[in-house]
Each structure stands twice: as C-alpha cells, then as structure tokens.
Design a protein around this motif. Structure first.
Motif, PDB file in Angstrom:
ATOM      1  N   SER A  59     -14.589   3.741  -3.483  1.00 25.87           N
ATOM      2  CA  SER A  59     -14.504   2.394  -4.044  1.00 25.87           C
ATOM      3  C   SER A  59     -13.665   2.443  -5.317  1.00 25.87           C
ATOM      4  O   SER A  59     -13.575   3.472  -5.984  1.00 25.87           O
ATOM      5  N   GLY A  60     -13.042   1.317  -5.622  1.00 30.88           N
ATOM      6  CA  GLY A  60     -12.205   1.274  -6.820  1.00 30.88           C
ATOM      7  C   GLY A  60     -11.492  -0.056  -6.907  1.00 30.88           C
ATOM      8  O   GLY A  60     -11.883  -1.036  -6.270  1.00 30.88           O
ATOM      9  N   GLN A  61     -10.426  -0.075  -7.668  1.00 31.71           N
ATOM     10  CA  GLN A  61      -9.698  -1.319  -7.877  1.00 31.71           C
ATOM     11  C   GLN A  61      -8.259  -1.255  -7.367  1.00 31.71           C
ATOM     12  O   GLN A  61      -7.882  -2.016  -6.495  1.00 31.71           O
ATOM     13  N   ARG A  62      -7.471  -0.336  -7.887  1.00 37.82           N
ATOM     14  CA  ARG A  62      -6.061  -0.317  -7.475  1.00 37.82           C
ATOM     15  C   ARG A  62      -5.530   1.077  -7.156  1.00 37.82           C
ATOM     16  O   ARG A  62      -4.538   1.206  -6.447  1.00 37.82           O
ATOM     17  N   ASP A  63      -6.175   2.101  -7.708  1.00 40.57           N
ATOM     18  CA  ASP A  63      -5.657   3.461  -7.555  1.00 40.57           C
ATOM     19  C   ASP A  63      -6.799   4.414  -7.209  1.00 40.57           C
ATOM     20  O   ASP A  63      -7.902   4.304  -7.763  1.00 40.57           O
ATOM     21  N   TRP A  64      -6.489   5.355  -6.317  1.00 43.92           N
ATOM     22  CA  TRP A  64      -7.478   6.334  -5.876  1.00 43.92           C
ATOM     23  C   TRP A  64      -6.805   7.704  -5.757  1.00 43.92           C
ATOM     24  O   TRP A  64      -5.612   7.807  -5.481  1.00 43.92           O
ATOM     25  N   GLN A  65      -7.606   8.744  -5.909  1.00 47.93           N
ATOM     26  CA  GLN A  65      -7.137  10.113  -5.752  1.00 47.93           C
ATOM     27  C   GLN A  65      -8.059  10.834  -4.770  1.00 47.93           C
ATOM     28  O   GLN A  65      -9.283  10.822  -4.924  1.00 47.93           O
ATOM     29  N   PHE A  66      -7.463  11.469  -3.739  1.00 48.31           N
ATOM     30  CA  PHE A  66      -8.230  12.176  -2.719  1.00 48.31           C
ATOM     31  C   PHE A  66      -7.781  13.629  -2.641  1.00 48.31           C
ATOM     32  O   PHE A  66      -6.592  13.929  -2.802  1.00 48.31           O
ATOM     33  N   HIS A  67      -8.741  14.503  -2.374  1.00 43.22           N
ATOM     34  CA  HIS A  67      -8.448  15.899  -2.056  1.00 43.22           C
ATOM     35  C   HIS A  67      -8.661  16.072  -0.559  1.00 43.22           C
ATOM     36  O   HIS A  67      -9.780  15.927  -0.064  1.00 43.22           O
ATOM     37  N   ALA A  87      -3.744   8.297   8.049  1.00 42.47           N
ATOM     38  CA  ALA A  87      -4.020   6.860   8.118  1.00 42.47           C
ATOM     39  C   ALA A  87      -4.764   6.456   6.855  1.00 42.47           C
ATOM     40  O   ALA A  87      -5.711   7.140   6.442  1.00 42.47           O
ATOM     41  N   VAL A  88      -4.327   5.369   6.241  1.00 41.72           N
ATOM     42  CA  VAL A  88      -4.961   4.854   5.026  1.00 41.72           C
ATOM     43  C   VAL A  88      -5.128   3.356   5.185  1.00 41.72           C
ATOM     44  O   VAL A  88      -4.205   2.669   5.649  1.00 41.72           O
ATOM     45  N   TRP A  89      -6.291   2.838   4.818  1.00 40.58           N
ATOM     46  CA  TRP A  89      -6.473   1.388   4.851  1.00 40.58           C
ATOM     47  C   TRP A  89      -7.397   0.952   3.725  1.00 40.58           C
ATOM     48  O   TRP A  89      -8.231   1.707   3.242  1.00 40.58           O
ATOM     49  N   ILE A  90      -7.187  -0.287   3.304  1.00 38.50           N
ATOM     50  CA  ILE A  90      -7.917  -0.880   2.185  1.00 38.50           C
ATOM     51  C   ILE A  90      -8.742  -2.048   2.698  1.00 38.50           C
ATOM     52  O   ILE A  90      -8.240  -2.891   3.457  1.00 38.50           O
ATOM     53  N   THR A  91      -9.997  -2.089   2.299  1.00 36.22           N
ATOM     54  CA  THR A  91     -10.866  -3.217   2.647  1.00 36.22           C
ATOM     55  C   THR A  91     -11.483  -3.794   1.380  1.00 36.22           C
ATOM     56  O   THR A  91     -11.533  -3.133   0.332  1.00 36.22           O
ATOM     57  N   LEU A 128      -3.777  13.589  -2.479  1.00 38.15           N
ATOM     58  CA  LEU A 128      -3.270  12.296  -2.014  1.00 38.15           C
ATOM     59  C   LEU A 128      -3.587  11.229  -3.053  1.00 38.15           C
ATOM     60  O   LEU A 128      -4.747  11.027  -3.416  1.00 38.15           O
ATOM     61  N   ARG A 129      -2.550  10.559  -3.499  1.00 37.53           N
ATOM     62  CA  ARG A 129      -2.713   9.448  -4.440  1.00 37.53           C
ATOM     63  C   ARG A 129      -2.431   8.153  -3.696  1.00 37.53           C
ATOM     64  O   ARG A 129      -1.377   7.999  -3.072  1.00 37.53           O
ATOM     65  N   VAL A 130      -3.357   7.219  -3.759  1.00 35.07           N
ATOM     66  CA  VAL A 130      -3.248   5.936  -3.063  1.00 35.07           C
ATOM     67  C   VAL A 130      -3.193   4.814  -4.087  1.00 35.07           C
ATOM     68  O   VAL A 130      -3.995   4.781  -5.030  1.00 35.07           O
ATOM     69  N   SER A 131      -2.243   3.893  -3.906  1.00 40.71           N
ATOM     70  CA  SER A 131      -2.100   2.740  -4.797  1.00 40.71           C
ATOM     71  C   SER A 131      -1.960   1.480  -3.956  1.00 40.71           C
ATOM     72  O   SER A 131      -1.314   1.492  -2.902  1.00 40.71           O
ATOM     73  N   PHE A 132      -2.553   0.398  -4.441  1.00 42.47           N
ATOM     74  CA  PHE A 132      -2.529  -0.873  -3.709  1.00 42.47           C
ATOM     75  C   PHE A 132      -2.253  -2.010  -4.669  1.00 42.47           C
ATOM     76  O   PHE A 132      -2.863  -2.105  -5.740  1.00 42.47           O
ATOM     77  N   VAL A 133      -1.306  -2.875  -4.281  1.00 41.31           N
ATOM     78  CA  VAL A 133      -0.951  -4.038  -5.091  1.00 41.31           C
ATOM     79  C   VAL A 133      -1.046  -5.276  -4.223  1.00 41.31           C
ATOM     80  O   VAL A 133      -0.338  -5.400  -3.211  1.00 41.31           O
ATOM     81  N   ASN A 134      -1.933  -6.187  -4.588  1.00 41.06           N
ATOM     82  CA  ASN A 134      -2.091  -7.468  -3.897  1.00 41.06           C
ATOM     83  C   ASN A 134      -2.793  -8.418  -4.852  1.00 41.06           C
ATOM     84  O   ASN A 134      -3.985  -8.259  -5.135  1.00 41.06           O
ATOM     85  N   LEU A 153       0.855  -1.181   0.000  1.00 41.22           N
ATOM     86  CA  LEU A 153       0.000   0.000   0.000  1.00 41.22           C
ATOM     87  C   LEU A 153       0.893   1.234   0.000  1.00 41.22           C
ATOM     88  O   LEU A 153       1.790   1.357   0.845  1.00 41.22           O
ATOM     89  N   THR A 154       0.660   2.133  -0.933  1.00 40.84           N
ATOM     90  CA  THR A 154       1.469   3.333  -1.074  1.00 40.84           C
ATOM     91  C   THR A 154       0.567   4.559  -1.104  1.00 40.84           C
ATOM     92  O   THR A 154      -0.503   4.542  -1.718  1.00 40.84           O
ATOM     93  N   ALA A 155       1.005   5.616  -0.439  1.00 45.70           N
ATOM     94  CA  ALA A 155       0.293   6.892  -0.465  1.00 45.70           C
ATOM     95  C   ALA A 155       1.291   8.003  -0.770  1.00 45.70           C
ATOM     96  O   ALA A 155       2.338   8.090  -0.120  1.00 45.70           O
ATOM     97  N   GLU A 156       0.970   8.827  -1.750  1.00 42.33           N
ATOM     98  CA  GLU A 156       1.819   9.954  -2.140  1.00 42.33           C
ATOM     99  C   GLU A 156       1.050  11.238  -1.844  1.00 42.33           C
ATOM    100  O   GLU A 156       0.009  11.503  -2.457  1.00 42.33           O
ATOM    101  N   LEU A 157       1.565  12.024  -0.900  1.00 45.36           N
ATOM    102  CA  LEU A 157       0.920  13.272  -0.493  1.00 45.36           C
ATOM    103  C   LEU A 157       1.674  14.448  -1.093  1.00 45.36           C
ATOM    104  O   LEU A 157       2.861  14.629  -0.842  1.00 45.36           O
TER     105      LEU A 157
END
Length: 266
Positions: free
Chosen positions: A226-234, A246-250, A175-181, A166-170
């Motif tokens: 909701s999404g699949q692998r990548d998200w963008q937050f303001h 704090a960032v978490w994926i469910t 904020l860009r969030v990426s998840f690989v699993n 799980l990666t977050a780039e601020l």
C-alpha cells in the motif's frame, strides 16, 4: 682474476637487462594487453543493465485465470490463456496471469505451481463479489468474473479510460514503481508478479493422471504494498529461462485496476 670477475658480472647484468626488456615488450604489446583485459573481464562479476517499463493512457486488460493441475476442466482454459502468448497485442492490450490454486491437491496430485495464497486471493474475490463462487477454471478480467470462456466467446473489449502513467524501473533484483494519475485516490495498492513460461508437469495421479500439462504466464511470485505514488520492491529469484513482469495499481482492495503494465524481462 679480479678483472675476469668484473667482466662476467657485466655480462650477466647486460643479459638480465635484455631479458627484462623483452618481458616488458611482451607485456606491453597490444596482443598481450588485450588478452589480459579479456581475462580480467571474464573474472569480473556481470552487472545486469537496468530495464524500464511504462504504460500510459488506456490500460491493458488484466486477465487472471485461477487454475490447477488437479482439475480435469482446467487444461482447456490453460490453453486458451496460452494463446495470448502469440497475440500481437500482448502486454499492450492483455496482461495475462495464471494463479495455480491448491484446494484440489487433496484429489491425489499436488500442483507444483500452486500457492495457498492464490487460493486465498480467489476467496477474497468471492467475498468482494468479483466471483459468484470459488471454482476452477475461473477467469477474472479487470476485476470482474468472465464466463465467456465456457461459451466460446472472444475476449471482451478493453476499457476505454485514461489510467494515468505507470512506470517500473528494474535494476537487478530491485524494482521501483511510480504512478501518476491526478484522478486517483490517495491510498493505492501496487501489486507485482513475476511470470514463468514453458513450465509443465507429467501428472501421475488425480483427475489428469497420465497427461502432460504445459503452462504459460504462471505466477511464481506475487507481492503487494500500500502507498500513494511510489513503491520499492525486492524481487526474489524464480526458476525459468524466460520471465516476464506484471505490475498493476488498484484503489485499495478494489478488483478493477487503475493502470496495468507488463513486459518481458531481458
């Protein structure tokens, strides 16, 4: 007459050239140039350097506390959560969150950190079976109710599983969030919280009347997508001299997170 005028004109011209040369020497001197540069830098808008967060492998425990300043039983639980501030494994083993609920406000004190959405979050956990009832203080660790606090138990052991990366780039307020699993389902949900520290109130009404209450890990903003692998937050602006992310994926609305990360915001 004409010759004297020409002489005066030449003297004036020479004086003007000399004055101009002196001004140029001053402007081009290293000291003057540095001073001008310093002034320019002071007037330039400051840019916030990008910051990276990453968690790979075994996930930390997501420790959620549902609490309220209007509940006389909550201060000991708040203090227990606050001990994690000095824990050497903060962010690596524990990512704590304090959700202040508003359903005790009717007792006379309106919790300034409460949000009706956090009350809804707790009720949703009750509906999914993650909590037996809606109450405070209530701990939920990795999506499961934890009542060990009432028995004075130590924190439960973290799960031993590969949660992926799980990666977050601020960058500023983006904020860009990426998840690989490779084992994760296609439809995922990313949740992002901004946490405040050193917050408190002098309570004048309700069950905690006359007490000074201090809080850490206070959730001041919560977003989810909701999404699949990548998200963008303001991210919104929140109060506080010290903040954490704090960032978490469910997997959808499941309580247990697949991966969790947390850290201080520079």
């Amino acid at each position: 007459m004409t010759g004297r005028s020409d002489c005066n004109f030449g003297a004036v011209a020479a004086s003007a050239v000399k004055d101009l040369q002196e001004e140029l020497d001053v402007l081009l001197s290293p000291k003057s140039w540095l001073a001008g540069l310093s002034t320019a830098l002071l007037l330039m808008p400051l840019s916030v350097a990008a910051q990276s967060f990453q968690q790979q492998g075994e996930p930390p425990q997501l420790v959620e506390l549902f609490t309220s300043e209007g509940c006389s039983s909550c201060p000991p639980a708040d203090q227990r959560l606050s001990t994690l501030l000095e824990h050497p494994q903060l962010w690596r083993r524990f990512v704590p969150l304090a959700f202040h609920v508003d359903y005790w406000d009717y007792l006379g004190w309106q919790d300034p950190f409460a949000d009706s959405r956090f009350s809804t979050r707790q009720r949703d956990k009750r509906a999914r079976g993650e909590l037996r009832s809606v109450y405070t203080p209530a701990f939920v660790i990795d999506g499961q109710e934890w009542r060990g606090f009432f028995r004075g138990q130590d924190w439960p052991l973290p799960p031993r599983r590969d949660g992926g990366r799980l990666t977050a780039e601020l960058d500023g307020d983006q904020l860009r969030v990426s998840f690989v699993n490779d084992q994760a389902p296609a439809e995922l949900k990313a949740q992002v919280a901004l946490l405040g520290f050193g917050l408190g109130s002098d309570v004048s009404r309700g069950e905690n009347r006359g007490r000074r209450l201090e809080h850490q890990f206070v959730v001041q903003s919560l977003q989810q997508q909701s999404g699949q692998r990548d998200w963008q937050f303001h991210l919104p602006k929140v109060a506080g001299e010290q903040l954490a992310l704090a960032v978490w994926i469910t997997a959808g609305d499941a309580g247990q997170p697949l991966q969790v990360l947390g850290g201080w915001i520079d």
